[in-house]
Design a protein around this motif. Structure first.
Motif, mmCIF file in Angstrom:
data_model
loop_
_atom_site.group_PDB
_atom_site.id
_atom_site.type_symbol
_atom_site.label_atom_id
_atom_site.label_comp_id
_atom_site.label_asym_id
_atom_site.label_seq_id
_atom_site.Cartn_x
_atom_site.Cartn_y
_atom_site.Cartn_z
ATOM 1 N N MET A 246 0.736 -1.367 0.075
ATOM 2 C CA MET A 246 -0.037 -0.009 -0.021
ATOM 3 C C MET A 246 0.788 1.420 -0.109
ATOM 4 N N PRO A 247 1.244 1.838 -1.204
ATOM 5 C CA PRO A 247 2.045 3.090 -1.224
ATOM 6 C C PRO A 247 1.637 4.168 -0.390
ATOM 7 N N ILE A 248 2.523 4.879 -0.134
ATOM 8 C CA ILE A 248 2.130 5.990 0.943
ATOM 9 C C ILE A 248 2.270 7.397 -0.114
ATOM 10 N N ASN A 249 1.271 8.254 -0.079
ATOM 11 C CA ASN A 249 1.382 9.591 -0.660
ATOM 12 C C ASN A 249 1.433 10.449 0.339
ATOM 13 N N TRP A 250 1.820 11.607 -0.260
ATOM 14 C CA TRP A 250 1.985 12.942 0.566
ATOM 15 C C TRP A 250 0.784 13.339 1.359
ATOM 16 N N ARG A 251 -0.371 13.110 1.021
ATOM 17 C CA ARG A 251 -1.652 13.445 1.889
ATOM 18 C C ARG A 251 -1.592 12.303 3.154
ATOM 19 N N GLN A 252 -1.310 11.082 2.840
ATOM 20 C CA GLN A 252 -1.262 10.286 4.276
ATOM 21 C C GLN A 252 -0.294 10.398 4.864
ATOM 22 N N ARG A 253 0.917 10.963 4.610
ATOM 23 C CA ARG A 253 1.973 11.421 5.368
ATOM 24 C C ARG A 253 1.806 12.650 6.476
ATOM 25 N N LEU A 254 0.808 13.756 5.703
ATOM 26 C CA LEU A 254 0.572 14.757 6.289
ATOM 27 C C LEU A 254 -0.611 14.603 7.367
ATOM 28 N N ALA A 337 4.299 -0.362 5.560
ATOM 29 C CA ALA A 337 3.960 -1.567 6.478
ATOM 30 C C ALA A 337 3.045 -1.515 7.486
ATOM 31 N N GLN A 338 3.087 -0.237 7.931
ATOM 32 C CA GLN A 338 2.180 -0.041 9.079
ATOM 33 C C GLN A 338 0.632 0.138 8.453
ATOM 34 N N ARG A 339 0.512 0.470 7.446
ATOM 35 C CA ARG A 339 -0.788 0.731 6.695
ATOM 36 C C ARG A 339 -1.443 -0.825 6.410
ATOM 37 N N ARG A 340 -0.315 -1.707 6.153
ATOM 38 C CA ARG A 340 -0.834 -3.060 5.694
ATOM 39 C C ARG A 340 -1.228 -3.879 6.982
ATOM 40 N N VAL A 341 -0.512 -3.567 8.112
ATOM 41 C CA VAL A 341 -1.151 -3.904 9.370
ATOM 42 C C VAL A 341 -2.487 -3.484 9.808
ATOM 43 N N ALA A 342 -2.645 -2.158 9.506
ATOM 44 C CA ALA A 342 -4.207 -1.458 9.757
ATOM 45 C C ALA A 342 -4.895 -1.970 8.906
#
Length: 497
Positions: A246-254, A337-342
């Motif tokens: 699950m790739p992370i984009n800038w919105r998710q980082r923000l 990796a945390q998003r995949r756990v979630a």
């Protein structure tokens, strides 16, 4: 419905609490035997207060808990032999750091694509074998398009259905083009919030457990329509994110940076400027959230609102349920990796909505992407570069599979957050939900007041999302009471904490 695929069996609960029920639903299987709940008591005393807080805070109950005190429900991450009432243990199988995948230059791309296609076709064939008239829930995105290719080979008599929940997610053109090119029949169901809600209310008495997933009403709407048109089984293209990545984009980082667990003064949150602006409301809501819980989708009630809705402090007890997953969260080496756990934790809702709906309608249900052979091969044998590509391009192998059959598809480029007309639901069904909130005051003493004080704000999707959660919860809770609820609180403070 086949009861042999899953088992629900009585177990001994925590010492001093008598016996309990635990139901395992491994993600590779979808037709769950809920018969142990058939004669479950209908009384407020069996409902779990912390699970209600889970639903209000995150729109699902933290596994392996359920809405009932004495029932545990687990999907992924829990060993089927363990006692979920005692000391449950969670383990996330798809940690990338544990995978020893081959390098891209060590594999034959053509062989890789042929293998993926063959495994997906086999998964569709196996999972749909008991179905006489299968329907594919075809969103029009990558996962359902790749699955449609496999369905056309394995079950060419399948009908595809695309749901138009709102302009943000309109992928009908893509879905229709794919289905017609593959020779599959295609149907469209346009969201009518009132119709969907009445269909949900009709199913509530037969829904074995409760989740408030933000696609619940659209799922019920589609499944009811399919059953009325002679379908006996659903093929759902959900479930590949955990092992594809699950790739992370800038919105998710923000959003992660903004999730600070603040308790903001009501005057700020409830000001006119904020309460009628979705983006401002969402930002202030995020500031009040936990960083990890912000991975879960949707706008939900703050901890302060949850305590008010339930009438006493309970939100912190819900938050503490995250401790069960702390080792796997800590082992995740990146935000991706945390998003995949979630995503695995939230399967209690994402798969639950389908499992509970199919059970209520006596439909068969299959998630071919969760086929064990396909999962293991993709996670262990596909190079990283074919899972997530340069620049965070997701599901590279799936994109290549689609490109073998279609050159250019009219995908929606900017995904929205809602597959259902939330504001329309609030507009059409407010009085109905408010009446249920009055009836449910002993269970959710603050619900009616929240609805009354927020009625003018429900044109804002942020607040309409919270209305949606109450609209899902209230009728289910009321349906489990044989008599009007009396003033209610946890049996003792220890039960809550």
């Amino acid at each position: 419905m086949s009861a042999s695929l899953l088992h629900g069996f009585p177990t001994h609960g925590t010492p001093g609490r008598g016996s309990g029920i635990q139901i395992f639903a491994p993600a590779g299987h979808s037709n769950v035997d809920f018969s142990p709940l058939r004669h479950h008591p209908r009384d407020a005393a069996v409902l779990d207060a912390v699970s209600m807080a889970d639903l209000l805070r995150n729109a699902f109950v933290y596994p392996p808990h359920s809405i009932y005190r004495d029932v545990k429900f687990a999907i992924s991450g829990f060993d089927g032999e363990q006692d979920l009432h005692g000391d449950p243990r969670f383990h996330f199988r798809f940690q990338s750091s544990r995978a020893l995948r081959p390098r891209l230059d060590a594999v034959d791309g053509g062989v890789m694509l042929r293998t993926y296609h063959a495994l997906l076709v086999d998964a569709v064939a196996r999972s749909s074998a008991p179905m006489r008239t299968p329907w594919l829930l075809q969103s029009g995105g990558k996962d359902s398009t790749s699955m449609a290719i496999a369905v056309a080979q394995a079950r060419p008599e399948t009908t595809c259905m695309t749901y138009l929940g709102g302009r943000e997610e309109n992928e009908i053109d893509s879905a229709r083009f794919v289905a017609h090119q593959l020779g599959l029949r295609h149907e469209v169901l346009v969201c009518d919030p009132g119709r969907a809600y009445q269909r949900y209310l009709a199913l509530v008495p037969r829904m074995p457990l409760l989740t408030a997933d933000f696609a619940m009403l659209s799922y019920v709407d589609m499944a009811t329509e399919i059953a009325a048109n002679g379908g006996d089984g659903l093929l759902d293209a959900l479930g590949s994110d955990n092992y594809f990545g699950m790739p992370i984009n800038w919105r998710q980082r923000l959003k992660a940076l903004l999730a600070l667990r603040l308790r903001l003064p009501p005057g700020i949150v409830d000001s006119y400027l904020v309460s009628h602006n979705f983006r401002l409301s969402y930002v202030l809501g995020t500031l009040q959230m936990d960083t990890f819980e912000r991975c879960f989708p949707g706008s939900r009630f703050s901890d302060a609102e949850v305590d008010t809705l339930l009438g006493y402090p309970v939100a912190e007890s819900s938050r503490r349920r995250l401790l069960l997953f702390r080792d796997d969260i800590a082992a995740a080496s990146s935000m991706e990796a945390q998003r995949r756990v979630a995503a695995t934790i939230v399967e209690a809702a994402t798969f639950g909505k389908g499992i509970f709906t199919a059970s209520a309608l006596s439909l068969l249900l299959a998630y071919p992407y969760r086929d064990e052979q396909l999962c293991e091969w993709t996670f262990r044998e596909v190079p990283d570069a074919l899972l997530i590509g340069p620049g965070g391009v997701n599901k590279v192998l799936v994109r290549q599979h689609i490109a073998q059959h279609f050159q250019q598809l009219p995908y929606v480029r900017n995904k929205g957050s809602f597959r259902f007309d939330l504001c329309g639901l609030a507009r059409q069904c407010f009085d109905q939900v408010h009446a249920m909130a009055i009836q449910a005051q002993p269970l959710l003493p603050g619900a009616a007041f929240w609805l009354e004080s927020h009625r003018s704000r429900l044109g804002n999707k942020y607040h309409a999302s919270k209305f949606y959660i109450l609209a899902i919860m209230l009728p289910w809770l009321l349906s489990r009471l044989d008599r009007p609820a009396s003033p209610w609180a946890p049996r003792d403070r220890g039960d809550v904490l």
